[in-house]
Design an enzyme around this catalytic site. Structure first.
Site, PDB file in Angstrom:
ATOM      1  N   LYS A   1       0.933   1.992  -1.326  1.00  6.69           N
ATOM      2  CA  LYS A   1       0.901   1.701  -2.766  1.00  6.69           C
ATOM      3  C   LYS A   1      -0.482   1.279  -3.279  1.00  6.69           C
ATOM      4  O   LYS A   1      -0.801   1.520  -4.438  1.00  6.69           O
ATOM      5  CB  LYS A   1       1.916   0.601  -3.102  1.00  6.69           C
ATOM      6  CG  LYS A   1       3.353   1.064  -3.059  1.00  6.69           C
ATOM      7  CD  LYS A   1       4.280  -0.039  -3.537  1.00  6.69           C
ATOM      8  CE  LYS A   1       5.720   0.403  -3.444  1.00  6.69           C
ATOM      9  NZ  LYS A   1       6.642  -0.503  -4.107  1.00  6.69           N
TER      10      LYS A   1
ATOM     11  N   ASN B   1       3.355   3.082  -7.661  1.00 10.70           N
ATOM     12  CA  ASN B   1       4.562   3.582  -6.982  1.00 10.70           C
ATOM     13  C   ASN B   1       4.994   4.949  -7.531  1.00 10.70           C
ATOM     14  O   ASN B   1       5.959   5.518  -7.059  1.00 10.70           O
ATOM     15  CB  ASN B   1       5.716   2.570  -7.083  1.00 10.70           C
ATOM     16  CG  ASN B   1       6.453   2.636  -8.405  1.00 10.70           C
ATOM     17  OD1 ASN B   1       5.878   3.031  -9.422  1.00 10.70           O
ATOM     18  ND2 ASN B   1       7.711   2.254  -8.410  1.00 10.70           N
TER      19      ASN B   1
ATOM     20  N   ASN C   1       8.705 -20.071  -2.039  1.00 14.98           N
ATOM     21  CA  ASN C   1       8.645 -19.192  -0.869  1.00 14.98           C
ATOM     22  C   ASN C   1       8.571 -19.987   0.419  1.00 14.98           C
ATOM     23  O   ASN C   1       8.079 -21.107   0.447  1.00 14.98           O
ATOM     24  CB  ASN C   1       7.428 -18.258  -0.964  1.00 14.98           C
ATOM     25  CG  ASN C   1       7.574 -17.049  -0.055  1.00 14.98           C
ATOM     26  OD1 ASN C   1       8.664 -16.478   0.030  1.00 14.98           O
ATOM     27  ND2 ASN C   1       6.512 -16.668   0.627  1.00 14.98           N
TER      28      ASN C   1
ATOM     29  N   GLU D   1       1.702 -20.479   0.878  1.00 17.44           N
ATOM     30  CA  GLU D   1       0.397 -19.905   0.498  1.00 17.44           C
ATOM     31  C   GLU D   1       0.575 -18.594  -0.282  1.00 17.44           C
ATOM     32  O   GLU D   1      -0.209 -18.284  -1.176  1.00 17.44           O
ATOM     33  CB  GLU D   1      -0.483 -19.618   1.732  1.00 17.44           C
ATOM     34  CG  GLU D   1      -0.846 -20.832   2.573  1.00 17.44           C
ATOM     35  CD  GLU D   1       0.294 -21.309   3.466  1.00 17.44           C
ATOM     36  OE1 GLU D   1       1.140 -20.476   3.857  1.00 17.44           O
ATOM     37  OE2 GLU D   1       0.371 -22.532   3.733  1.00 17.44           O
ATOM     38  N   LYS D   2       1.594 -17.815   0.089  1.00 17.25           N
ATOM     39  CA  LYS D   2       1.800 -16.528  -0.598  1.00 17.25           C
ATOM     40  C   LYS D   2       2.258 -16.741  -2.038  1.00 17.25           C
ATOM     41  O   LYS D   2       1.902 -15.979  -2.939  1.00 17.25           O
ATOM     42  CB  LYS D   2       2.806 -15.668   0.182  1.00 17.25           C
ATOM     43  CG  LYS D   2       2.186 -15.055   1.427  1.00 17.25           C
ATOM     44  CD  LYS D   2       3.198 -14.495   2.391  1.00 17.25           C
ATOM     45  CE  LYS D   2       3.904 -13.260   1.900  1.00 17.25           C
ATOM     46  NZ  LYS D   2       4.927 -12.815   2.911  1.00 17.25           N
TER      47      LYS D   2
HETATM   48  P1  ATR Z   1       9.539  -6.958  -0.585  1.00 19.48           P
HETATM   49  O1  ATR Z   1       8.538  -5.835  -0.585  1.00 19.48           O
HETATM   50  O2  ATR Z   1      10.956  -6.510  -0.780  1.00 19.48           O
HETATM   51  O3  ATR Z   1       9.170  -8.030  -1.521  1.00 19.48           O
HETATM   52  P2  ATR Z   1       8.514  -8.471   1.634  1.00 19.48           P
HETATM   53  O4  ATR Z   1       7.131  -8.250   1.117  1.00 19.48           O
HETATM   54  O5  ATR Z   1       8.759  -8.275   3.093  1.00 19.48           O
HETATM   55  O6  ATR Z   1       9.557  -7.523   0.907  1.00 19.48           O
HETATM   56  O7  ATR Z   1       8.985  -9.942   1.180  1.00 19.48           O
HETATM   57  C1  ATR Z   1      10.157 -10.534   1.648  1.00 19.48           C
HETATM   58  C2  ATR Z   1      10.260 -11.950   1.082  1.00 19.48           C
HETATM   59  O8  ATR Z   1      11.469 -12.536   1.587  1.00 19.48           O
HETATM   60  C3  ATR Z   1       9.137 -12.891   1.502  1.00 19.48           C
HETATM   61  O9  ATR Z   1       8.877 -13.773   0.430  1.00 19.48           O
HETATM   62  C4  ATR Z   1       9.742 -13.638   2.690  1.00 19.48           C
HETATM   63  O10 ATR Z   1       9.184 -14.919   2.915  1.00 19.48           O
HETATM   64  P3  ATR Z   1       7.766 -15.122   3.692  1.00 19.48           P
HETATM   65  O11 ATR Z   1       6.706 -14.755   2.706  1.00 19.48           O
HETATM   66  O12 ATR Z   1       7.747 -16.543   4.065  1.00 19.48           O
HETATM   67  O13 ATR Z   1       7.821 -14.180   4.869  1.00 19.48           O
HETATM   68  C5  ATR Z   1      11.174 -13.767   2.251  1.00 19.48           C
HETATM   69  N1  ATR Z   1      12.118 -13.935   3.359  1.00 19.48           N
HETATM   70  C6  ATR Z   1      12.616 -12.969   4.160  1.00 19.48           C
HETATM   71  N2  ATR Z   1      13.496 -13.471   5.046  1.00 19.48           N
HETATM   72  C7  ATR Z   1      13.571 -14.814   4.793  1.00 19.48           C
HETATM   73  C8  ATR Z   1      14.307 -15.898   5.356  1.00 19.48           C
HETATM   74  N3  ATR Z   1      15.156 -15.718   6.360  1.00 19.48           N
HETATM   75  N4  ATR Z   1      14.121 -17.129   4.832  1.00 19.48           N
HETATM   76  C9  ATR Z   1      13.267 -17.342   3.809  1.00 19.48           C
HETATM   77  N5  ATR Z   1      12.555 -16.345   3.226  1.00 19.48           N
HETATM   78  C10 ATR Z   1      12.688 -15.102   3.704  1.00 19.48           C
END
Ligand code: ATR
Length: 282
Positions: A71, A92, A155, A159-160
């Site tokens: 992307k 996209n 989140n 940091e993200k």
């Molecule tokens: P997308 O492109 O769908 O946004 P992604 O970039 O993989 O997918 O993002 C997934 C999000 O779900 C992230 O914010 C992730 O948290 P982290 O940034 O800490 O990795 C969150 N996430 C996924 N599984 C999780 C879980 N079991 N508990 C808490 N947050 C979760």
């Protein structure tokens, strides 16, 4: 519809692409809307991306969707990008306009359009976003552009969330931006107008998980989930029981796809037909 010399070709490029619903969504929509076109998914590696884009031009493919991991990288091979793709720094959707490739982004716009079609007001609202991945970022930034008053991103990796909020504060100084850890009880969520789960918590097979306890929200909070498998996550099911409006991820997915079609074909496409049909398949 028979494939003939006038059939237009559209595609998805990404890696991996085997689980994508895009070919089914677009081929069904093309058929139902009487459009002589076909849509295929093409697995393209990062090394082959430049050649793939040249191939789109050379073969006269009329447009494509772009997914992970291309992307951002695809932008450098395009001739132009529109305002929202520029804002998100990601594309996209690509339209081939007589050999000129123009990049668009319907990721955040699809979600906003779902709310608008349900007459849910966005302007001046207080938003909570759970998650800080690609979907959370696109939705948060487009909501900021739409004139929300306040946004808090929660989140697991704090940091993200901070990176997205810093970007919003810089680009939209009128929007109040905050971030927090997902587990934090620091924020009073009772004044949140719209909550959007952009994490994968609650997605099949972990269907009993919820990112947040919906009983903390007042009845007027709109609860949205980008997860579409199951169609109704536990978060949405519980929210509905509490009397909240609950919106699942399928509509957003279809809207994103149909918005791409509207860019390619320059006409309005019937979304409801596609939503009803795909619900049967999931
Ligand atoms: P997308 O492109 O769908 O946004 P992604 O970039 O993989 O997918 O993002 C997934 C999000 O779900 C992230 O914010 C992730 O948290 P982290 O940034 O800490 O990795 C969150 N996430 C996924 N599984 C999780 C879980 N079991 N508990 C808490 N947050 C979760």
């Amino acid at each position: 519809m028979i494939i003939d010399a006038n059939t237009n070709l559209y595609c998805l490029i990404g890696h991996p692409i085997s689980k994508s619903l895009s070919p089914e969504i677009h081929n069904y929509s093309f058929k139902k809307n009487g459009i002589n076109a076909k849509y295929i998914a093409l697995d393209v590696s990062t090394e082959d991306l430049e050649d793939a884009v040249k191939g789109i031009k050379a073969l006269g493919i009329r447009g494509c969707n772009v997914t992970i991991p291309h992307k951002i990288d695809i932008i450098k091979y395009l001739d132009e990008i529109d305002e929202e793709a520029e804002l998100l720094g990601a594309v996209n959707t690509v339209k081939n306009e007589n050999g000129k490739l123009i990049g668009y982004n319907t990721d955040g716009r699809g979600f906003v359009q779902v709310l608008k079609d349900k007459n849910i007001e966005i302007k001046n609202k207080n938003i909570a976003v759970l998650g800080a991945g690609g979907a959370a970022r696109a939705i948060s930034i487009i909501l900021a552009k739409e004139g929300i008053n306040q946004i808090t991103i929660f989140n697991r990796t704090i940091e993200k969330a901070k990176i997205i909020i810093d970007e919003i504060k810089e680009k939209f100084p009128d929007v109040t931006g905050m971030y927090s850890s997902l587990e934090s009880n620091k924020y009073d969520l009772s004044s949140v107008d719209i909550l959007i789960n952009c994490t994968s918590i609650g997605m099949y097979p972990n269907i009993d998980e919820m990112p947040v306890d919906p009983s903390i929200f007042p009845r007027q909070t709109v609860i949205c989930d980008i997860v579409y498998k199951p169609l109704k996550t536990k978060l949405l099911e519980m929210s509905e029981k509490n009397g909240n409006i609950a919106i699942g991820g399928l509509d957003m997915l279809i809207y994103q796809g149909i918005l791409s079609e509207e860019i390619w074909l320059q006409k309005n496409i019937d979304k409801d037909l596609v939503i009803e049909w795909i619900k049967e398949k999931i």
